[in-house]
Design an enzyme around this catalytic site. Structure first.
Site, short mmCIF file in Angstrom:
data_model
loop_
_atom_site.label_atom_id
_atom_site.label_comp_id
_atom_site.label_asym_id
_atom_site.label_seq_id
_atom_site.Cartn_x
_atom_site.Cartn_y
_atom_site.Cartn_z
N GLY A 1 36.04 40.44 44.93
CA GLY A 1 36.70 41.73 44.69
C GLY A 1 37.31 42.35 45.93
N ALA B 1 40.17 44.47 45.14
CA ALA B 1 39.91 45.49 44.11
C ALA B 1 40.78 45.27 42.88
CB ALA B 1 40.10 46.90 44.67
N LYS B 2 40.71 44.05 42.34
CA LYS B 2 41.48 43.67 41.13
C LYS B 2 42.99 43.80 41.32
CE LYS B 2 37.71 45.06 38.02
NZ LYS B 2 37.32 45.91 36.88
N GLY B 3 43.44 43.74 42.56
CA GLY B 3 44.87 43.84 42.85
C GLY B 3 45.37 45.26 42.97
N TYR C 1 32.83 30.35 33.03
CA TYR C 1 34.28 30.51 32.96
C TYR C 1 34.91 29.53 31.97
CZ TYR C 1 33.40 32.85 37.48
OH TYR C 1 32.92 33.65 38.50
N LYS D 1 49.13 46.36 42.12
CA LYS D 1 48.93 46.95 40.80
C LYS D 1 48.86 48.48 40.90
CE LYS D 1 46.73 42.97 38.62
NZ LYS D 1 45.53 42.44 37.92
N LEU E 1 44.75 47.44 45.23
CA LEU E 1 45.13 47.75 46.61
C LEU E 1 46.25 46.85 47.13
CD1 LEU E 1 41.58 48.37 48.12
CD2 LEU E 1 43.29 50.07 47.42
#
Length: 295
Positions: free
Chosen positions: A197, A200-202, A50, A207, A204
């Site tokens: 996750g 779910a990358k936002g 990272y 987004k 749910l």
């Protein structure tokens, strides 16, 4: 290689701050890390990949007075080239032993609570990598090792060689692949899952709905609506969704702002009030997806 047992380690907290999303500027990252600490989160997960090491460096600087109150995890295996323009997969023993020294220096600590192989395939020299982790444990530089993998075939192989303390994998209502083989396997062992996750990358949370794995945009929107109609915040439902699984010990949830940390904290507190039956009913309403590769 040691016997096929996991060394006893203290249970990992149910909630960890996933540090991949931290801002690169130290002052911004520090605020989020301190907000997480103040909210009760005592588990930080990062990786040498990272921000080309800057992520670890910022964490080390931010926690230097709090190190003995924290569980600190990092990952290894992705090696940057000399120009810093790309990375290559390197699970070799010599590289792991070199990389851990650099991570420890950046994190300003003399040990890691958890050191994870950041990926892996059946073609990797896994025995060599596991030997490196065993050596680091014997030297006191790490307390436990894990792997980060979603591949059932890799997980089965590692479990027969030297079972890790943890396996990190993706899991959410949009990615229930671990339910088929991996969770049942690990439930019978002492190895525990660190879920990434979970939101779910936002998608749910807040987004817009988009296609995800083998789910269409419309199906994702349907699942999202169902989650948000349960009378609880979506964060709390998703946290409970992951932690209800017996094989799961922790959810590693990323945050890129102090506000997101607060939502995670509130969601975790609220999740404890959600009946298990609500989550089981949600799981019954939607067909779980399955791995197509690496079975």
């Amino acid at each position: 290689m040691s016997e096929n047992t996991v060394r006893p380690v203290d249970p990992f907290p149910e909630l960890a701050l996933g540090c991949m999303s931290l801002p690169e500027r130290f002052s911004d990252a520090e605020k989020i890390i301190h907000a997480a600490f103040d909210s009760g989160i005592r588990f930080l997960d990062t990786a040498d990949l990272y921000q080309k090491g800057q992520n670890e460096q910022n964490i080390g600087r931010a926690i230097q007075t709090k190190r003995n109150q924290l569980i600190l995890a990092s990952k290894v295996g992705n090696q940057w080239n000399a120009e810093g323009t790309a990375w290559a997969w390197n699970p070799r023993k010599a590289y792991i032993l070199q990389a851990v020294e650099e991570s420890l220096k950046r994190l300003r600590t003399d040990y890691l609570d958890l050191y994870q192989l950041h990926g892996g395939t059946l073609e990797d020299p896994l025995e060599e990598a596991l030997e490196a982790f065993e050596l680091l444990i014997s030297q006191g530089k790490i307390k436990a090792f894990g792997i980060s993998s979603i591949r059932p075939n890799v997980i089965r192989k590692v479990m027969t060689m030297s079972p890790p303390a943890t396996i990190m994998m993706q899991y959410s209502p949009l990615d229930r692949r671990p339910e088929e083989e991996v969770f049942p396997l690990l439930e019978k062992s002492e190895t525990r899952v660190l879920v990434r996750g979970a939101f779910a990358k936002g998608i749910l949370i807040d987004k817009p709905a988009v296609a995800y794995l083998d789910f269409s945009k419309e199906k994702v929107a349907e699942i999202k609506t169902e989650i948000q109609s349960q009378g609880f915040s979506p964060e709390s439902v998703l946290i409970r969704f992951g932690l209800v699984e017996k094989a799961v010990s922790s959810l590693v949830i990323g945050a890129s702002s102090v506000d997101q940390v607060e939502k995670i904290r509130k969601g975790y507190t609220e999740s404890k009030t959600i009946p298990v039956d609500l989550i089981l009913n949600l799981k019954q309403k939607f067909t779980p997806n399955h791995y197509q590769d690496h079975r």
